[in-house]
Motif scaffolding. Structure first.
Motif, mmCIF file in Angstrom:
data_model
loop_
_atom_site.group_PDB
_atom_site.id
_atom_site.type_symbol
_atom_site.label_atom_id
_atom_site.label_comp_id
_atom_site.label_asym_id
_atom_site.label_seq_id
_atom_site.Cartn_x
_atom_site.Cartn_y
_atom_site.Cartn_z
ATOM 1 N N LYS A 71 0.835 -1.209 0.000
ATOM 2 C CA LYS A 71 0.000 0.000 0.000
ATOM 3 C C LYS A 71 0.864 1.251 0.000
ATOM 4 O O LYS A 71 0.520 2.241 -0.655
ATOM 5 N N THR A 72 1.975 1.212 0.698
ATOM 6 C CA THR A 72 2.894 2.352 0.717
ATOM 7 C C THR A 72 3.466 2.592 -0.679
ATOM 8 O O THR A 72 3.536 3.733 -1.149
ATOM 9 N N THR A 73 3.853 1.514 -1.346
ATOM 10 C CA THR A 73 4.376 1.627 -2.708
ATOM 11 C C THR A 73 3.311 2.193 -3.645
ATOM 12 O O THR A 73 3.598 3.075 -4.465
ATOM 13 N N ALA A 74 2.077 1.687 -3.508
ATOM 14 C CA ALA A 74 0.982 2.192 -4.347
ATOM 15 C C ALA A 74 0.720 3.667 -4.070
ATOM 16 O O ALA A 74 0.483 4.457 -4.994
ATOM 17 N N LEU A 75 0.777 4.055 -2.803
ATOM 18 C CA LEU A 75 0.557 5.453 -2.435
ATOM 19 C C LEU A 75 1.657 6.342 -3.009
ATOM 20 O O LEU A 75 1.376 7.420 -3.543
ATOM 21 N N GLN A 76 2.889 5.892 -2.934
ATOM 22 C CA GLN A 76 4.005 6.672 -3.484
ATOM 23 C C GLN A 76 3.857 6.838 -4.990
ATOM 24 O O GLN A 76 4.104 7.916 -5.528
ATOM 25 N N ALA A 77 3.426 5.767 -5.650
ATOM 26 C CA ALA A 77 3.214 5.847 -7.102
ATOM 27 C C ALA A 77 2.083 6.830 -7.414
ATOM 28 O O ALA A 77 2.188 7.638 -8.347
ATOM 29 N N ALA A 78 1.015 6.777 -6.626
ATOM 30 C CA ALA A 78 -0.110 7.696 -6.843
ATOM 31 C C ALA A 78 0.316 9.141 -6.584
ATOM 32 O O ALA A 78 -0.088 10.055 -7.311
ATOM 33 N N GLN A 79 1.135 9.348 -5.555
ATOM 34 C CA GLN A 79 1.613 10.700 -5.263
ATOM 35 C C GLN A 79 2.511 11.209 -6.390
ATOM 36 O O GLN A 79 2.427 12.384 -6.775
ATOM 37 N N ALA A 80 3.359 10.339 -6.923
ATOM 38 C CA ALA A 80 4.232 10.740 -8.031
ATOM 39 C C ALA A 80 3.395 11.092 -9.251
ATOM 40 O O ALA A 80 3.658 12.084 -9.942
ATOM 41 N N GLU A 81 2.359 10.288 -9.511
ATOM 42 C CA GLU A 81 1.477 10.557 -10.649
ATOM 43 C C GLU A 81 0.717 11.866 -10.446
ATOM 44 O O GLU A 81 0.577 12.660 -11.380
ATOM 45 N N ALA A 82 0.264 12.115 -9.220
ATOM 46 C CA ALA A 82 -0.451 13.360 -8.925
ATOM 47 C C ALA A 82 0.477 14.563 -9.120
ATOM 48 O O ALA A 82 0.063 15.597 -9.661
#
Length: 112
Positions: A38-49
């Motif tokens: 979930k942390t990895t997914a969140l980091q990816a989402a933050q990078a995309e945002a």
């Protein structure tokens, strides 16, 4: 007299405790692995945002530039249209103005 004491942590008790610890450790590892995913997914989402925000800023800047250029072109088009209308109005007058022709004749007669 003191009551008879029970043996602490006999063989059976030790086995249950060891099994419980093993289950708890596996559960904890599973939770940690899920948290890492979930942390990895969140980091990816933050990078995309962040990337979307940067692209949005670039698009806004480009739209502002296009808008300014469009306004400048509209002003130039209006100026050219006005200049063309003046030229057409001047070009339409092909025959001399009768008052001007009469004035020229009077000047010519007076000079003669």
């Amino acid at each position: 007299p003191n009551p008879p004491s029970r043996p602490r942590g006999g063989a059976m008790s030790s086995k249950v405790s060891s099994d419980q610890v093993k289950i708890l450790q596996e559960s904890l590892q599973s939770v940690v692995a899920e948290l890492e995913k979930k942390t990895t997914a969140l980091q990816a989402a933050q990078a995309e945002a962040t990337e979307h925000k940067e692209l949005s800023a670039q698009l806004t800047k480009k739209l502002d530039q296009v808008s300014k250029a469009s306004k400048a072109l509209e002003k130039e088009q209006a100026r050219q249209k006005e200049a063309l209308e003046r030229r057409v109005a001047t070009a339409v007058q092909t025959a001399p103005d009768p008052r001007i022709a009469e004035a020229r004749e009077q000047v010519a007669a007076a000079e003669a």
